[in-house]
Design an enzyme around this catalytic site. Structure first.
Site, mmCIF file in Angstrom:
data_model
loop_
_atom_site.group_PDB
_atom_site.id
_atom_site.type_symbol
_atom_site.label_atom_id
_atom_site.label_comp_id
_atom_site.label_asym_id
_atom_site.label_seq_id
_atom_site.Cartn_x
_atom_site.Cartn_y
_atom_site.Cartn_z
ATOM 1 N N ASP A 74 0.813 -1.222 0.000
ATOM 2 C CA ASP A 74 0.000 0.000 0.000
ATOM 3 C C ASP A 74 0.850 1.276 0.000
ATOM 4 O O ASP A 74 0.310 2.374 0.054
ATOM 5 C CB ASP A 74 -0.886 0.047 1.265
ATOM 6 C CG ASP A 74 -2.066 -0.899 1.136
ATOM 7 O OD1 ASP A 74 -2.360 -1.306 -0.009
ATOM 8 O OD2 ASP A 74 -2.679 -1.232 2.167
ATOM 9 N N HIS A 290 29.440 6.586 -5.982
ATOM 10 C CA HIS A 290 28.028 6.680 -5.589
ATOM 11 C C HIS A 290 27.618 5.529 -4.669
ATOM 12 O O HIS A 290 26.501 5.037 -4.733
ATOM 13 C CB HIS A 290 27.121 6.753 -6.836
ATOM 14 C CG HIS A 290 27.155 8.097 -7.494
ATOM 15 N ND1 HIS A 290 26.497 8.382 -8.662
ATOM 16 C CD2 HIS A 290 27.772 9.258 -7.136
ATOM 17 C CE1 HIS A 290 26.717 9.657 -8.988
ATOM 18 N NE2 HIS A 290 27.491 10.194 -8.081
ATOM 19 N N ASP A 307 29.778 12.217 1.284
ATOM 20 C CA ASP A 307 29.297 13.057 0.173
ATOM 21 C C ASP A 307 27.794 13.217 0.392
ATOM 22 O O ASP A 307 27.021 12.292 0.143
ATOM 23 C CB ASP A 307 29.616 12.358 -1.149
ATOM 24 C CG ASP A 307 29.230 13.184 -2.361
ATOM 25 O OD1 ASP A 307 28.435 14.122 -2.231
ATOM 26 O OD2 ASP A 307 29.719 12.854 -3.467
ATOM 27 N N ASP A 318 25.495 20.028 -1.993
ATOM 28 C CA ASP A 318 26.295 18.844 -2.322
ATOM 29 C C ASP A 318 27.722 19.104 -1.830
ATOM 30 O O ASP A 318 28.482 19.812 -2.494
ATOM 31 C CB ASP A 318 26.256 18.620 -3.841
ATOM 32 C CG ASP A 318 26.932 17.314 -4.239
ATOM 33 O OD1 ASP A 318 27.332 16.552 -3.349
ATOM 34 O OD2 ASP A 318 27.052 17.064 -5.456
ATOM 35 N N HIS A 390 36.855 11.324 -12.486
ATOM 36 C CA HIS A 390 35.555 11.991 -12.695
ATOM 37 C C HIS A 390 35.707 13.478 -12.969
ATOM 38 O O HIS A 390 36.789 14.040 -12.860
ATOM 39 C CB HIS A 390 34.609 11.730 -11.506
ATOM 40 C CG HIS A 390 35.121 12.206 -10.176
ATOM 41 N ND1 HIS A 390 35.224 13.537 -9.853
ATOM 42 C CD2 HIS A 390 35.557 11.527 -9.080
ATOM 43 C CE1 HIS A 390 35.689 13.656 -8.619
ATOM 44 N NE2 HIS A 390 35.912 12.452 -8.131
ATOM 45 N N HIS A 394 29.600 20.140 -11.277
ATOM 46 C CA HIS A 394 28.272 20.208 -11.890
ATOM 47 C C HIS A 394 27.562 21.349 -11.200
ATOM 48 O O HIS A 394 27.961 21.802 -10.122
ATOM 49 C CB HIS A 394 27.515 18.876 -11.708
ATOM 50 C CG HIS A 394 27.431 18.414 -10.291
ATOM 51 N ND1 HIS A 394 26.455 18.852 -9.414
ATOM 52 C CD2 HIS A 394 28.222 17.579 -9.561
ATOM 53 C CE1 HIS A 394 26.641 18.286 -8.231
ATOM 54 N NE2 HIS A 394 27.719 17.520 -8.282
ATOM 55 N N HIS A 401 22.274 17.526 -9.678
ATOM 56 C CA HIS A 401 22.988 17.736 -10.950
ATOM 57 C C HIS A 401 22.039 18.592 -11.775
ATOM 58 O O HIS A 401 21.116 18.093 -12.401
ATOM 59 C CB HIS A 401 23.292 16.412 -11.652
ATOM 60 C CG HIS A 401 24.312 15.594 -10.912
ATOM 61 N ND1 HIS A 401 24.700 14.336 -11.300
ATOM 62 C CD2 HIS A 401 25.042 15.856 -9.794
ATOM 63 C CE1 HIS A 401 25.599 13.857 -10.455
ATOM 64 N NE2 HIS A 401 25.829 14.762 -9.527
ATOM 65 N N GLU A 418 34.862 19.699 -7.004
ATOM 66 C CA GLU A 418 35.028 18.439 -6.285
ATOM 67 C C GLU A 418 36.081 17.504 -6.889
ATOM 68 O O GLU A 418 35.751 16.443 -7.401
ATOM 69 C CB GLU A 418 33.690 17.710 -6.191
ATOM 70 C CG GLU A 418 32.923 17.550 -7.489
ATOM 71 C CD GLU A 418 31.656 16.720 -7.300
ATOM 72 O OE1 GLU A 418 31.731 15.652 -6.679
ATOM 73 O OE2 GLU A 418 30.604 17.133 -7.803
ATOM 74 N N TYR A 422 41.623 8.518 -6.009
ATOM 75 C CA TYR A 422 41.152 7.207 -5.544
ATOM 76 C C TYR A 422 42.191 6.160 -5.930
ATOM 77 O O TYR A 422 42.470 5.971 -7.117
ATOM 78 C CB TYR A 422 39.800 6.869 -6.194
ATOM 79 C CG TYR A 422 38.831 8.038 -6.089
ATOM 80 C CD1 TYR A 422 38.001 8.182 -4.990
ATOM 81 C CD2 TYR A 422 38.799 9.023 -7.094
ATOM 82 C CE1 TYR A 422 37.153 9.279 -4.884
ATOM 83 C CE2 TYR A 422 37.959 10.114 -6.989
ATOM 84 C CZ TYR A 422 37.138 10.241 -5.887
ATOM 85 O OH TYR A 422 36.307 11.329 -5.790
ATOM 86 N N ARG A 439 37.846 12.733 -1.595
ATOM 87 C CA ARG A 439 37.155 13.753 -2.410
ATOM 88 C C ARG A 439 36.841 14.922 -1.481
ATOM 89 O O ARG A 439 36.444 14.717 -0.329
ATOM 90 C CB ARG A 439 35.869 13.180 -3.010
ATOM 91 C CG ARG A 439 35.094 14.161 -3.871
ATOM 92 C CD ARG A 439 34.100 13.486 -4.812
ATOM 93 N NE ARG A 439 33.033 12.758 -4.169
ATOM 94 C CZ ARG A 439 32.985 11.433 -4.024
ATOM 95 N NH1 ARG A 439 33.954 10.678 -4.486
ATOM 96 N NH2 ARG A 439 31.972 10.855 -3.412
ATOM 97 N N GLU A 441 34.642 18.476 -1.676
ATOM 98 C CA GLU A 441 33.663 19.148 -2.556
ATOM 99 C C GLU A 441 33.026 20.327 -1.835
ATOM 100 O O GLU A 441 32.550 20.202 -0.709
ATOM 101 C CB GLU A 441 32.567 18.144 -2.938
ATOM 102 C CG GLU A 441 31.437 18.731 -3.761
ATOM 103 C CD GLU A 441 30.410 17.675 -4.165
ATOM 104 O OE1 GLU A 441 30.218 16.697 -3.425
ATOM 105 O OE2 GLU A 441 29.787 17.850 -5.230
HETATM 106 N N1 GLY Z 1 27.014 14.063 -4.852
HETATM 107 C C1 GLY Z 1 27.136 13.087 -5.829
HETATM 108 C C2 GLY Z 1 27.526 13.603 -7.150
HETATM 109 O O1 GLY Z 1 27.828 14.756 -7.320
HETATM 110 O O2 GLY Z 1 27.491 12.855 -8.110
HETATM 111 MN MN MN Z 2 28.724 16.538 -6.506
#
Ligand code: GLY
Ligand code: MN
Length: 482
Positions: A74, A290, A307, A318, A390, A394, A401, A418, A422, A439, A441
């Site tokens: 439900d 992630h 994060d 973020d 990466h 963003h 994002h 950011e 790694y 990381r 950020e």
């Molecule tokens: N905070 C996760 C990313 O920027 O993808």
């Molecule tokens: Mn981010």
């Protein structure tokens, strides 16, 4: 009442109604709306006007509210409004539709409108009262005299749509339906977006359908001061989460216990949601960008990447911090930490109106490449890409994002910076660096003069983090026991 004070009273009444507040300043609680720092209806109206000015003649935009997503039995998942719909309406209800007709649509009563909001007729159910057309007028300003807007009940949608679309050449619309439905048992596969388009094309052969983001994305990328204010609140809630998590963190805790501390701080600061699933990755999980399972026990000597981002009235922060689980960085961890921090600072220093995003990226990459080479970790540029794979940034806003990718930075944009490094276990480098994932950020708004770091108060230097981690936090308290 004297004439002048009576007019003042009328003006106050108008202004307060348009804010969704009663004249006493108390929100209209009958709709379950208590927050008085939401984006004002006037701002949403200005956004609609800007959008209509961008649309060509004979074009229409249709924005749909989000549907509830079924969870199990439900239960539905908690409702969260579609960002485009929220941006242009301020309306937080599902099963609603906004149609903008810049050339105007004549209603039955002869009145010409350009903005039509369709909603569920007024009902009171177990969760409370919805807006209905009356609430849409009081709270969202649809139907105010002189605004060429109206709120109608959903049962009018079908007929009015046919009438509008039969006379339209370009429709900006993205069906917000689930994208695919595949049932391997009955062997049915249904791509709803394609089916919707096919139906529209059959019914209105002269209609050209374009995705709504082709005209909206850019608008949402540059924020107003009210939006930056809400982003700052999301950022502040997120900083509180980081500070409390740093104080609480200790070996033997589970990642989910840090998650609990962080998300407690968000809610405590008034944020309604998490902007994205909290990423609390320790030890080998620092390598997963992630990672959101957050089930691992954290051990002394490891790092933990946090994060996280609170969402306040739709706007998401973020911010990432990486901390040593036992409160003290090893020398190898500290070397990499300083390198990432240096790369981030160099990247932030390049940010001015007119800076190309790619140059922010290149600056951080250069610092990281030099550092990794100096430490004997990277031998060539392929190695650098392997350890820093990466993007650096963003935009953030109603989506974490957010907006469309734009090369040149403009005042009002809010972006993350950011960089990260790694180094998985087994890497071809000194073993002391294995399992280090770092990381850092921050959230940065582009100003007329340069930039301002919204998250500047989140502890960042290795020394500040170590000092803070000596304290106890709310996560160290035993809960539910006397
Ligand atoms: N905070 C996760 C990313 O920027 O993808
Ligand atoms: Mn981010």
């Amino acid at each position: 009442m004297q004439r002048s004070s009576f007019s003042l009273f009328l003006i106050m009444l108008c202004v307060s109604s348009s804010l969704g507040q009663s004249p006493s300043g108390v929100p209209y609680t009958k709709y379950g709306i208590y927050d008085i720092d939401r984006i004002r209806p006037e701002e949403c109206r200005r956004r609609r006007a800007v959008l209509m000015a961008k649309m060509g003649t004979n074009s229409v935009v249709i924005l749909r509210a989000q549907d509830y997503a079924h969870r199990s039995g439900d239960e539905d998942y908690r409702f969260r409004q579609n960002s485009n719909f929220l941006y242009f309406t301020g309306c937080n209800e599902s099963n609603s539709t906004l149609i903008l007709v810049p050339s105007g649509f004549v209603l039955d009563n002869g009145i010409v409108v350009k903005e039509i909001l369709f909603l569920t007729p007024k009902i009171k159910d177990w969760r409370g009262e919805n807006l209905g057309t009356e609430g849409a007028r009081e709270i969202l300003g649809f139907g105010f005299e002189g605004t060429q807007s109206v709120a109608l009940s959903n049962d009018r949608l079908k007929d009015i749509l046919v009438s509008i679309l039969s006379n339209t050449r370009i429709l900006y619309y993205t069906p917000s339906l689930v994208e695919t439905l595949v049932d391997p048992v009955s062997n049915i596969s249904f791509i709803s977006w394609r089916e919707s388009m096919k139906n529209l094309q059959e019914k209105y052969p002269n209609l050209e359908v374009k995705g709504e983001n082709t005209i909206i994305g850019e608008m949402r990328t540059v924020k107003s001061s009210a939006e930056i204010g809400l982003l700052q609140k999301a950022v502040d809630a997120t900083i509180a989460g980081h500070i409390e998590a740093m104080k609480s963190c200790e070996p033997g805790m589970f990642e989910y216990q840090l998650q609990a501390v962080v998300e407690y701080c968000f809610t405590q600061a008034g944020a309604e949601y998490i902007g994205f699933r909290s990423i609390i990755g320790s030890g080998p999980n620092t390598q997963l960008f992630h990672y959101d399972a957050n089930r691992r026990k954290m051990l002394s000597g490891e790092l933990v990447v946090m994060d996280i981002g609170a969402e306040y009235h739709g706007y998401s922060a973020d911010i990432t911090r990486t901390i040593p689980v036992n409160g003290k960085f090893t020398s190898a961890q500290r070397e990499i930490y300083e390198l990432v921090l240096h790369a981030q600072q160099a990247a932030i220093d390049t940010i001015f109106p007119g800076t190309m995003m790619v140059d922010v990226e290149k600056t951080a990459m250069k610092v990281i490449a030099e550092g990794l080479t100096r430490l004997g970790i990277a031998k060539d540029s392929d190695d650098v890409k392997k350890y820093y794979p990466h993007r650096i940034s963003h935009f953030i806003g109603l989506d974490v994002h957010d907006g469309s990718p734009i090369g040149k930075l403009i005042p009002g944009m809010v972006m993350t910076v950011e960089p990260g490094i790694y180094i998985p276990e087994g890497s071809d480098c000194p073993q002391k660096y294995w399992n280090i994932g770092i990381r850092i950020e921050d959230d940065v708004v582009i100003t007329d003069e340069g930039r301002s770091v919204l998250s500047a108060f989140a502890p960042q230097s290795a020394a500040d983090i170590e000092t803070l981690m000596k304290k106890k936090g709310i996560g160290n308290q035993r809960v539910g026991k006397e």
